[in-house]
Design a protein around this motif. Structure first.
Motif, PDB file in Angstrom:
ATOM      1  N   LYS A  78       0.819  -1.220   0.000  1.00  0.00           N
ATOM      2  CA  LYS A  78       0.000   0.000   0.000  1.00  0.00           C
ATOM      3  C   LYS A  78       0.847   1.262   0.000  1.00  0.00           C
ATOM      4  O   LYS A  78       0.430   2.310  -0.503  1.00  0.00           O
ATOM      5  CB  LYS A  78      -0.884   0.004   1.256  1.00  0.00           C
ATOM      6  CG  LYS A  78      -2.096  -0.877   1.115  1.00  0.00           C
ATOM      7  CD  LYS A  78      -3.027  -0.663   2.305  1.00  0.00           C
ATOM      8  CE  LYS A  78      -4.056  -1.767   2.351  1.00  0.00           C
ATOM      9  NZ  LYS A  78      -4.283  -2.275   3.698  1.00  0.00           N
ATOM     10  N   LYS A  79       2.055   1.161   0.628  1.00  0.00           N
ATOM     11  CA  LYS A  79       2.887   2.364   0.721  1.00  0.00           C
ATOM     12  C   LYS A  79       3.993   2.359  -0.337  1.00  0.00           C
ATOM     13  O   LYS A  79       4.957   3.102  -0.232  1.00  0.00           O
ATOM     14  CB  LYS A  79       3.506   2.439   2.116  1.00  0.00           C
ATOM     15  CG  LYS A  79       2.460   2.703   3.172  1.00  0.00           C
ATOM     16  CD  LYS A  79       3.091   2.808   4.533  1.00  0.00           C
ATOM     17  CE  LYS A  79       2.015   2.949   5.593  1.00  0.00           C
ATOM     18  NZ  LYS A  79       2.517   2.582   6.900  1.00  0.00           N
ATOM     19  N   SER A  80       3.870   1.461  -1.321  1.00  0.00           N
ATOM     20  CA  SER A  80       4.938   1.360  -2.330  1.00  0.00           C
ATOM     21  C   SER A  80       4.894   2.563  -3.284  1.00  0.00           C
ATOM     22  O   SER A  80       3.875   3.258  -3.407  1.00  0.00           O
ATOM     23  CB  SER A  80       4.772   0.076  -3.128  1.00  0.00           C
ATOM     24  OG  SER A  80       3.592   0.168  -3.887  1.00  0.00           O
ATOM     25  N   ALA A  81       6.031   2.774  -3.985  1.00  0.00           N
ATOM     26  CA  ALA A  81       6.138   3.896  -4.918  1.00  0.00           C
ATOM     27  C   ALA A  81       5.111   3.757  -6.050  1.00  0.00           C
ATOM     28  O   ALA A  81       4.531   4.732  -6.506  1.00  0.00           O
ATOM     29  CB  ALA A  81       7.562   3.930  -5.493  1.00  0.00           C
ATOM     30  N   THR A 137       2.120   2.205  -5.915  1.00  0.00           N
ATOM     31  CA  THR A 137       0.774   2.530  -5.443  1.00  0.00           C
ATOM     32  C   THR A 137       0.632   4.049  -5.296  1.00  0.00           C
ATOM     33  O   THR A 137      -0.398   4.635  -5.681  1.00  0.00           O
ATOM     34  CB  THR A 137       0.487   1.818  -4.102  1.00  0.00           C
ATOM     35  OG1 THR A 137       0.851   0.467  -4.248  1.00  0.00           O
ATOM     36  CG2 THR A 137      -0.958   1.921  -3.683  1.00  0.00           C
ATOM     37  N   SER A 138       1.692   4.726  -4.776  1.00  0.00           N
ATOM     38  CA  SER A 138       1.632   6.188  -4.638  1.00  0.00           C
ATOM     39  C   SER A 138       1.502   6.838  -6.008  1.00  0.00           C
ATOM     40  O   SER A 138       0.724   7.798  -6.189  1.00  0.00           O
ATOM     41  CB  SER A 138       2.887   6.752  -3.975  1.00  0.00           C
ATOM     42  OG  SER A 138       3.287   5.969  -2.933  1.00  0.00           O
ATOM     43  N   ALA A 139       2.236   6.267  -7.004  1.00  0.00           N
ATOM     44  CA  ALA A 139       2.172   6.832  -8.365  1.00  0.00           C
ATOM     45  C   ALA A 139       0.755   6.735  -8.899  1.00  0.00           C
ATOM     46  O   ALA A 139       0.229   7.696  -9.480  1.00  0.00           O
ATOM     47  CB  ALA A 139       3.142   6.092  -9.276  1.00  0.00           C
ATOM     48  N   ARG A 154      -1.932   6.546  -7.118  1.00  0.00           N
ATOM     49  CA  ARG A 154      -2.815   7.442  -6.359  1.00  0.00           C
ATOM     50  C   ARG A 154      -2.687   8.905  -6.813  1.00  0.00           C
ATOM     51  O   ARG A 154      -3.644   9.655  -6.797  1.00  0.00           O
ATOM     52  CB  ARG A 154      -2.451   7.361  -4.869  1.00  0.00           C
ATOM     53  CG  ARG A 154      -3.184   6.249  -4.184  1.00  0.00           C
ATOM     54  CD  ARG A 154      -3.378   6.528  -2.701  1.00  0.00           C
ATOM     55  NE  ARG A 154      -3.575   5.263  -2.050  1.00  0.00           N
ATOM     56  CZ  ARG A 154      -2.705   4.657  -1.284  1.00  0.00           C
ATOM     57  NH1 ARG A 154      -1.544   5.238  -1.033  1.00  0.00           N
ATOM     58  NH2 ARG A 154      -2.967   3.496  -0.762  1.00  0.00           N
ATOM     59  N   SER A 155      -1.452   9.250  -7.219  1.00  0.00           N
ATOM     60  CA  SER A 155      -1.217  10.655  -7.583  1.00  0.00           C
ATOM     61  C   SER A 155      -1.645  10.987  -9.017  1.00  0.00           C
ATOM     62  O   SER A 155      -1.380  12.085  -9.514  1.00  0.00           O
ATOM     63  CB  SER A 155       0.266  11.009  -7.397  1.00  0.00           C
ATOM     64  OG  SER A 155       1.029  10.302  -8.364  1.00  0.00           O
ATOM     65  N   SER A 174      -3.442  14.247  -9.847  1.00  0.00           N
ATOM     66  CA  SER A 174      -2.754  15.540  -9.925  1.00  0.00           C
ATOM     67  C   SER A 174      -2.018  15.723 -11.261  1.00  0.00           C
ATOM     68  O   SER A 174      -1.406  16.742 -11.511  1.00  0.00           O
ATOM     69  CB  SER A 174      -1.758  15.656  -8.765  1.00  0.00           C
ATOM     70  OG  SER A 174      -0.846  14.587  -8.847  1.00  0.00           O
ATOM     71  N   LYS A 183       2.269  -2.875 -12.843  1.00  0.00           N
ATOM     72  CA  LYS A 183       1.760  -3.538 -11.624  1.00  0.00           C
ATOM     73  C   LYS A 183       1.362  -4.993 -11.935  1.00  0.00           C
ATOM     74  O   LYS A 183       1.724  -5.916 -11.205  1.00  0.00           O
ATOM     75  CB  LYS A 183       0.556  -2.757 -11.091  1.00  0.00           C
ATOM     76  CG  LYS A 183       0.133  -3.236  -9.729  1.00  0.00           C
ATOM     77  CD  LYS A 183      -0.997  -2.423  -9.175  1.00  0.00           C
ATOM     78  CE  LYS A 183      -1.395  -3.021  -7.839  1.00  0.00           C
ATOM     79  NZ  LYS A 183      -2.617  -2.449  -7.337  1.00  0.00           N
TER      80      LYS A 183
END
Ligand code: FA5
Length: 344
Positions: A35-38, A40-42, A44-45, A48, A65
């Protein structure tokens, strides 16, 4: 952003290549797919990102993925197979080798011979039963025409449980003959029974005598039973157990509970009749006592001797086994020596 994702994928692939254990693989999963991987963050972002890039970056990130996820699954399978391999010994295990056989027990030679003897008599129509090893004076002696103070009691060196002066004393049966009485008390003729079991005598042991040995008692009662039936039954038994070529000797003998009485001996296997230590120099080994049931014994059990007659016998199982297998000493049977017992 796309380039950043490509770098991330390249790093994940190179690290995955170095993963050697399940726990390293789990760390890798958390790092790249958690969940906190780069990655997943990518994903999520994406919101923006400028709208024209959003679609392309999103699709690219999802492809990476899915690719990493399927590589993870494949690696997981490989590692768990190799860990099973290691736990059962890796390459040194030859699964084509036959399994180790477990040692299995076997029946004692005396049990085997008892079964064989009973089978011979069962074929001739005899039933097999057993009886008590702790007996009463009445059944072991009194009812068999051996009252108190009768000299024939000396034939049976007795192991007493109660005082032998006691009229109803208990003892370890010295022979299986008490079962003749019990059978006639409980069943009406015609009777054909054999009774295998242990017997006990207060005797010094030698190559053919022990203080505990087995007998098989036999009893046949019917109208018109004669000495001829006795002889033919016992000779047939000897032929079945020892074969037709072994010498069999039938002689008169005395037992208070039969009239007339006899004994059967078999040619000694060791000296072939010449005389040796085993047969006490006689060339013969006595295997059984026999005779026509005494009329007084019949009458005592409520069987009318004017109508019925019968024969009885009592054979020594250890002696028969000695002759059958060429055993040179009766004491081997209960020595507990596996080197001896494994031969049967
Ligand atoms: C009897 O015991 C009688 N009850 C046999 C009998 C039954 C006679 C019915 C008539 C009618 P005897 O003591 O001889 O008889 O023993 C019978 C057999 O048991 C012997 O032939 C012998 O094979 C075996 N035997 C006797 N004593 C021993 C012993 N100490 N060790 C091993 N075997 C023995």
């Amino acid at each position: 952003m796309q380039q950043e994702l490509d770098r991330l994928e390249a790093a994940a692939l190179s690290e995955l290549h170095d993963v050697k254990t399940i726990s390293q693989l789990e760390e890798w999963r958390i790092r790249y797919l958690g969940k906190k991987s780069a990655l997943t963050s990518a994903l999520r972002s994406l919101g923006s990102q400028p709208p024209e890039q959003r679609r392309a970056v999103g699709a690219h990130a999802n492809t990476i993925k899915a690719n990493l996820q399927s590589l993870l699954n494949a690696k997981q399978e490989t590692l768990s197979l190799s860990s099973i391999d290691q736990s059962i010994g890796g390459a040194s295990l030859d699964v084509t080798l036959p399994g180790r056989s477990m040692p299995i027990g076997r029946l004692h030679p005396i049990t085997q011979v008892i079964q064989e003897i009973c089978a011979v008599f069962a074929r001739m129509g005899f039933q097999v039963i057993d009886g008590p090893e702790v007996e009463r004076d009445y059944y072991n002696f009194e009812a068999l025409n051996i009252p108190h103070d009768h000299p024939a009691r000396d034939m049976f060196a007795t192991l007493w449980i109660d005082s032998k002066e006691d009229r109803d004393a208990r003892l370890l049966r010295t022979h299986t003959s008490p079962m003749q009485i019990r059978i006639m008390e409980q069943h009406k003729p015609p009777l054909r029974f054999v009774v295998p079991g242990r017997t006990y005598r207060y005797e010094a042991t030698d190559a053919t005598h022990d203080w505990m040995f087995h007998q098989v008692e036999g009893l046949a009662v019917d109208t018109d039973i004669t000495l001829r039936d006795l002889k033919e039954t016992l000779f047939e038994f000897c032929r079945s157990i020892f074969g037709r070529d072994t010498g069999v000797r039938f002689r008169c003998d005395y037992f208070p509970f039969v009239e007339p009485g006899g004994e059967i001996a078999i040619e000694c296997f060791q000296c072939k009749g010449g005389g040796c230590r085993l047969c006490g120099g006689t060339g013969w080994l006595e295997i059984l006592g026999t005779g026509m049931v005494h009329p007084d014994v019949l009458a005592r059990c409520g069987v009318d001797p004017a109508v019925y007659s019968g024969f009885a016998f009592g054979m020594g199982v250890e002696r028969i086994t000695i002759l059958r297998y060429g055993v040179d000493d009766i004491r081997h049977f209960y020595s507990g020596d596996f080197r001896f017992l494994r031969q049967f």
